[in-house]
Scaffold this motif. Structure first.
Motif, PDB file in Angstrom:
ATOM      1  N   THR A 189       0.732  -1.363  -0.082  1.00 44.04           N
ATOM      2  CA  THR A 189      -0.047  -0.018   0.063  1.00 44.04           C
ATOM      3  C   THR A 189       0.899   1.381  -0.080  1.00 44.04           C
ATOM      4  OG1 THR A 189      -1.624  -1.307   1.455  1.00 44.04           O
ATOM      5  CG2 THR A 189      -2.101   1.053   1.287  1.00 44.04           C
ATOM      6  N   SER A 190       2.049   1.110   0.475  1.00 42.06           N
ATOM      7  CA  SER A 190       3.122   2.342   0.636  1.00 42.06           C
ATOM      8  C   SER A 190       3.228   2.750  -0.792  1.00 42.06           C
ATOM      9  CB  SER A 190       4.133   2.076   1.190  1.00 42.06           C
ATOM     10  OG  SER A 190       5.003   0.927   0.653  1.00 42.06           O
ATOM     11  N   TYR A 191       3.213   2.020  -1.902  1.00 45.60           N
ATOM     12  CA  TYR A 191       3.292   2.589  -3.214  1.00 45.60           C
ATOM     13  C   TYR A 191       2.048   3.126  -3.896  1.00 45.60           C
ATOM     14  CZ  TYR A 191       7.663  -0.148  -3.209  1.00 45.60           C
ATOM     15  OH  TYR A 191       9.158  -0.338  -2.877  1.00 45.60           O
ATOM     16  N   CYS A 192       0.875   3.037  -3.212  1.00 44.86           N
ATOM     17  CA  CYS A 192      -0.290   3.796  -3.946  1.00 44.86           C
ATOM     18  C   CYS A 192      -0.408   4.970  -3.803  1.00 44.86           C
ATOM     19  CB  CYS A 192      -1.564   2.682  -3.138  1.00 44.86           C
ATOM     20  SG  CYS A 192      -1.356   0.763  -3.691  1.00 44.86           S
ATOM     21  N   ASP A 193      -1.089   5.574  -4.953  1.00 50.71           N
ATOM     22  CA  ASP A 193      -1.676   6.970  -5.039  1.00 50.71           C
ATOM     23  C   ASP A 193      -3.054   6.948  -4.495  1.00 50.71           C
ATOM     24  OD1 ASP A 193       0.709   8.111  -6.545  1.00 50.71           O
ATOM     25  OD2 ASP A 193       0.332   6.297  -7.535  1.00 50.71           O
ATOM     26  N   ILE A 194      -3.847   5.879  -4.766  1.00 49.67           N
ATOM     27  CA  ILE A 194      -5.300   6.059  -4.554  1.00 49.67           C
ATOM     28  C   ILE A 194      -5.495   4.784  -3.761  1.00 49.67           C
ATOM     29  CG2 ILE A 194      -7.641   6.192  -5.496  1.00 49.67           C
ATOM     30  CD1 ILE A 194      -5.864   8.429  -6.469  1.00 49.67           C
ATOM     31  N   VAL A 195      -6.239   4.848  -2.353  1.00 45.68           N
ATOM     32  CA  VAL A 195      -6.362   3.885  -1.581  1.00 45.68           C
ATOM     33  C   VAL A 195      -7.838   3.934  -1.477  1.00 45.68           C
ATOM     34  CG1 VAL A 195      -5.949   2.829   0.704  1.00 45.68           C
ATOM     35  CG2 VAL A 195      -4.094   4.105  -0.594  1.00 45.68           C
TER      36      VAL A 195
END
Length: 348
Positions: A189-195
């Motif tokens: 999740t640390s790589y995500c722009d949209i969660v």
């Protein structure tokens, strides 16, 4: 419009007809679907170029799953082949006070036995601007988690927008303990722009929850404001995230839900109207249809988060009227509901 890639498992869904229980069934309806494949179908319906990446067994059942994607307009040329079987899930559809039930039969599926290096992510991401995965994929096996990590790392180096639907599934994650699960999901999740996630996803994966609300006790009185703290905590934990989105489902019964959503961009919390979804036809894939609508909305309305969120909620509301995993609606149908026309009148 920007090209999107989704990565995950597509399964064979077997379900008794109507509202029959497993013990009453003499036959099962066969449908193909899965979290990321459902998102891909939604996007294809909206005219977005999209590829679905997975690993399928090279047999007739794998071919049927591939053809289901192809006939819906989803790109399938990046699918890899190997393994012995397609994952299966059995669905017993609930009604009124009896909830639906899912039984998984996906151990040793083709994608469960995927390994690092099997997918050429450089080739997959050629000309791609958005990559989507869900928390279901790393829950399948350590190999699937490793390949998902390969994907987000590669997408990150290429400047591709990365989104996730956290999608906690209590019946999965059998290969590891709770601490390892949190570690896996935190890194991905640390790589995500949209969660995207609901209150159960945030709590079970990261221990983040709104005060005074639980999945079991919230009923139909879901207050959007209560989730601001969840969004703020998520952004603090994942500083790369530009937007955190939460779906708000109130479960009055298996046949009657309320449905809404909130989006937080670090400054403003947007929220939608609350839909009353009565006489639900099929709620499986509801979150996937929301995600498909959200990606489309954010691509079409990049400067209008409210419109993007409204589109996602309306699209998902319509999904509850459609049998099967995927949301088979058009942009015009979603926009009609967004405009307030929920009459269901015959279009002549």
């Amino acid at each position: 419009m920007s090209k999107v890639v989704t990565f995950g498992e597509i399964m064979l869904r077997l379900a008794p007809q109507g509202f029959l229980r497993f013990s009453q069934a003499n036959n099962f309806d066969a449908i193909y679907g899965g979290g990321e494949s459902n998102v891909a179908v939604s996007l294809a319906n909206y005219g977005v170029p999209v590829d679905f990446v997975t690993r399928l067994p090279k047999n007739d059942i794998g071919a049927c799953a591939m053809m289901e994607m192809r006939k819906r307009g989803v790109g399938v040329d990046k699918i890899v082949y190997g393994g012995d079987r397609l994952g299966i899930y059995f669905l017993e559809t609930g009604a009124v006070s009896r909830g639906s039930k899912v039984i998984y039969d996906r151990a040793h599926s083709a994608i469960a036995e995927i390994e690092s290096g099997m997918i050429d992510w450089d080739a997959v991401f050629e000309g791609v601007e958005w990559f989507h995965w869900t928390g279901i994929t790393p829950a399948i096996s350590q190999g699937a988690a490793d390949v998902c990590l390969e994907a987000v790392k590669k997408a990150s180096t290429k400047g591709i927008t990365i989104s996730t639907d956290l999608n906690y599934r209590a019946k999965l994650w059998q290969y590891c303990n709770e601490a390892h699960r949190e570690s896996v999901m935190t890194e991905l999740t640390s790589y995500c722009d949209i969660v995207l996630g609901n209150e159960e996803d945030a709590e079970m994966h990261f221990g983040i929850k709104p005060e005074g609300i639980t999945v079991q006790t919230q009923g139909h009185d879901v207050k959007a404001e209560a989730f601001l703290s969840v969004c703020q905590q998520m952004m603090k934990k994942f500083p790369r995230a530009k937007k955190v989105i939460t779906t708000l489902r109130g479960s009055i019964s298996a046949s009657h839900n309320t449905w809404a959503g909130v989006l937080y961009d670090g400054k403003t919390m947007y929220q939608t109207r609350q839909y009353q979804i009565t006489d639900i036809v099929d709620r499986v894939g509801g979150g996937d249809s929301f995600m498909g609508g959200l990606i489309y909305g954010l691509l079409k309305y990049p400067e209008d988060d409210q419109n993007a969120l409204d589109f996602a909620v309306a699209a998902s509301c319509l999904k509850h009227t459609i049998k099967g995993d995927a949301n088979l609606v058009t942009v015009a149908e979603v926009e009609k509901l967004m405009g307030g026309d929920a009459s269901g009148r015959v279009a002549r």
